[in-house]
Design a protein around this motif. Structure first.
Motif, short mmCIF file in Angstrom:
data_model
loop_
_atom_site.label_atom_id
_atom_site.label_comp_id
_atom_site.label_asym_id
_atom_site.label_seq_id
_atom_site.Cartn_x
_atom_site.Cartn_y
_atom_site.Cartn_z
N THR A 84 -1.25 13.28 11.51
CA THR A 84 -2.48 14.26 11.85
C THR A 84 -3.10 14.59 10.58
OG1 THR A 84 -1.16 15.25 13.95
CG2 THR A 84 -3.04 16.17 12.82
N GLY A 85 -4.44 14.56 10.63
CA GLY A 85 -5.41 15.04 9.66
C GLY A 85 -6.04 16.24 10.02
N THR A 86 -5.31 17.26 9.13
CA THR A 86 -5.91 18.80 9.44
C THR A 86 -6.81 18.91 8.33
OG1 THR A 86 -3.61 19.01 10.59
CG2 THR A 86 -4.95 20.89 9.83
N GLN A 146 1.03 -1.39 -0.02
CA GLN A 146 0.01 -0.19 -0.10
C GLN A 146 0.88 1.32 0.00
OE1 GLN A 146 -3.19 -0.55 -0.31
NE2 GLN A 146 -2.84 -2.52 -0.31
N PRO A 147 0.49 2.32 -0.79
CA PRO A 147 1.34 3.61 -0.86
C PRO A 147 1.15 4.37 0.52
CG PRO A 147 -0.78 3.74 -2.19
CD PRO A 147 -0.58 2.27 -1.52
N ALA A 148 1.81 5.24 0.75
CA ALA A 148 2.06 6.04 1.78
C ALA A 148 0.39 6.98 2.08
CB ALA A 148 2.71 7.01 2.01
N ILE A 149 -0.03 7.28 3.30
CA ILE A 149 -1.02 7.96 3.43
C ILE A 149 -1.04 9.45 3.36
CG2 ILE A 149 -0.68 8.20 6.17
CD1 ILE A 149 -3.78 7.60 6.37
N GLU A 150 0.20 9.87 3.46
CA GLU A 150 0.44 11.46 3.29
C GLU A 150 -0.14 11.90 2.06
OE1 GLU A 150 2.51 9.23 3.89
OE2 GLU A 150 3.78 9.97 5.71
N GLY A 151 -0.95 13.11 2.07
CA GLY A 151 -1.48 13.68 1.02
C GLY A 151 -2.70 14.58 1.58
N VAL A 152 -3.15 15.40 0.51
CA VAL A 152 -4.77 16.24 0.80
C VAL A 152 -5.71 15.33 0.15
CG1 VAL A 152 -5.63 18.39 0.33
CG2 VAL A 152 -3.07 18.33 0.59
N TRP A 153 -6.55 15.00 0.80
CA TRP A 153 -7.65 14.16 0.46
C TRP A 153 -8.89 14.93 0.66
CZ3 TRP A 153 -5.94 9.16 -1.13
CH2 TRP A 153 -4.75 8.77 -0.72
N SER A 154 -9.85 14.39 -0.42
CA SER A 154 -11.20 15.04 -0.21
C SER A 154 -11.86 14.14 0.87
CB SER A 154 -11.95 14.58 -1.60
OG SER A 154 -12.09 13.30 -1.64
N PHE A 155 -12.89 14.92 1.65
CA PHE A 155 -13.66 14.35 2.73
C PHE A 155 -14.94 14.79 2.94
CE2 PHE A 155 -14.86 13.30 7.06
CZ PHE A 155 -14.57 11.73 7.00
N SER A 156 -15.85 14.34 2.49
CA SER A 156 -17.35 14.63 2.98
C SER A 156 -17.42 16.11 2.49
CB SER A 156 -17.60 14.57 4.15
OG SER A 156 -19.06 14.72 4.76
N GLY A 157 -17.06 16.60 1.34
CA GLY A 157 -17.33 17.78 1.05
C GLY A 157 -16.38 18.95 1.19
N GLY A 158 -14.93 18.36 1.83
CA GLY A 158 -14.44 19.38 2.41
C GLY A 158 -12.93 18.47 1.88
N ALA A 208 -7.57 19.55 13.89
CA ALA A 208 -7.05 18.32 13.88
C ALA A 208 -8.07 17.33 13.87
CB ALA A 208 -5.92 18.32 14.90
N MET A 209 -8.61 16.92 12.93
CA MET A 209 -9.81 16.04 12.90
C MET A 209 -9.21 14.43 13.16
SD MET A 209 -12.73 15.31 9.92
CE MET A 209 -11.90 14.89 8.74
N TRP A 210 -8.23 14.23 12.62
CA TRP A 210 -7.75 12.75 12.78
C TRP A 210 -6.27 12.98 13.59
CZ3 TRP A 210 -8.35 11.70 6.97
CH2 TRP A 210 -9.68 11.47 6.77
N THR A 211 -6.11 12.20 14.88
CA THR A 211 -4.95 12.34 15.43
C THR A 211 -4.42 10.97 15.69
OG1 THR A 211 -6.34 12.60 17.32
CG2 THR A 211 -5.47 14.79 16.41
N ASP A 254 3.46 14.72 12.07
CA ASP A 254 3.22 15.68 13.01
C ASP A 254 4.54 15.93 13.93
OD1 ASP A 254 3.17 13.78 15.13
OD2 ASP A 254 0.84 13.70 15.12
N ALA A 255 4.71 16.85 14.77
CA ALA A 255 6.08 16.75 15.52
C ALA A 255 6.37 15.48 16.44
CB ALA A 255 6.04 18.17 16.41
#
Length: 267
Positions: free
Chosen positions: A60-62, A35-47, A79-82, A54-55
């Motif tokens: 973290t999903g911001t 599986q490829p890495a999760i890092e990126g800008v993802w669409s989610f529920s209209g946003g 920070a919706m996903w931590t 993170d540090a």
């Protein structure tokens, strides 16, 4: 668990259970490969959500564009996903920020265990599958083929819309200001508007604009921020406009420009 959260749980389960079933049906078309890495800008529920390290060494999903999940809106910068961490099988485990109530009564509630996995389709495109469990429940899991297990809140899929922002926006290209005149030249316009462009996929979450030491009001118009600089009632002198902003990805943009004003000629 509060009654409002229980009520929301029933509505969430009903709305997302169908998504979970669809996810299971479509899982067979996913490629069961590394599986490829999760890092990126993802669409989610209209946003949009920026998933980045993170540090503390986790992910973290911001929120980069407001997303309304069920009936409550997650604002830009949250920070919706931590505490997202990779597991041995290529999937990820973390926490999702839940709300209690609905509409104007929405307020932050507990964190719920969440599973993540990036899945590659047969055509090479990829998407992020996220599966949710109620706060206080055990952790859900997602198999390499995309099949979820131990899920009581359902799953949703997100498209990859951009790479993680890697640099701060350049002040000179983000902020439109009249040129600073040499000290011997007086500013001809004593009233003008600052225009600040929102960076794409990485909006400003804080913005401060000062005229000398006075904090100015600003206004958002879509992807642009404006503020009025009014020097008409001020005496002849030197004035500095300072701007400092922070993006959802944590980058800081700052700069200043100095203006010299004259007393307007009469007649």
């Amino acid at each position: 668990m509060r009654r409002s959260l229980r009520h929301q749980t029933l509505r969430v389960f009903g709305g997302l259970a169908a998504v979970a079933v669809a996810a299971c049906v479509g899982a067979g078309s996913a490629a069961a490969v590394a599986q490829p890495a999760i890092e990126g800008v993802w669409s989610f529920s209209g946003g949009e959500v920026i998933v980045a390290p993170d540090a503390g060494g986790r992910l973290t999903g911001t929120v980069a564009a407001p997303t309304t999940f069920v009936s409550c809106t997650h604002p830009v910068g949250q920070a919706m996903w931590t505490d997202v961490r990779e597991l041995g099988d290529g999937s990820y485990a973390g926490l999702h920020q839940w709300y209690a109530g609905s509409g104007a009564g929405c307020h932050l509630a507990q964190l719920g265990p969440t599973a993540f996995r990036v899945i590659t389709r047969s055509d090479g495109s990829r998407y992020l599958r996220v599966c949710f469990n109620a706060p206080g429940s055990g952790a859900p899991t997602i198999a390499p083929d995309g099949s979820p297990t131990n899920v009581n809140y359902g799953c949703t899929d997100s498209a990859l819309v951009a790479a993680v922002p890697v640099a701060a926006p350049v002040f000179a290209t983000s902020v439109l200001l009249p040129s600073a005149a040499p000290k011997r030249v007086c500013l001809s316009r004593r009233h003008f508007v600052i225009h600040v462009r929102e960076p794409r996929h990485d909006p400003f979450v804080t913005m401060k604009i000062y005229l000398d030491h006075r904090l100015l009001r600003f206004f958002r118009h879509g992807d642009e921020i404006t503020a009025v600089i009014d020097l008409r009632e001020l005496p002849k002198g030197t004035y500095t406009v300072r701007i400092r902003a922070r993006t959802a990805a944590g980058f800081v943009v700052k700069g200043r420009r100095t203006y010299h004003t004259c007393v307007p000629k009469r007649g």
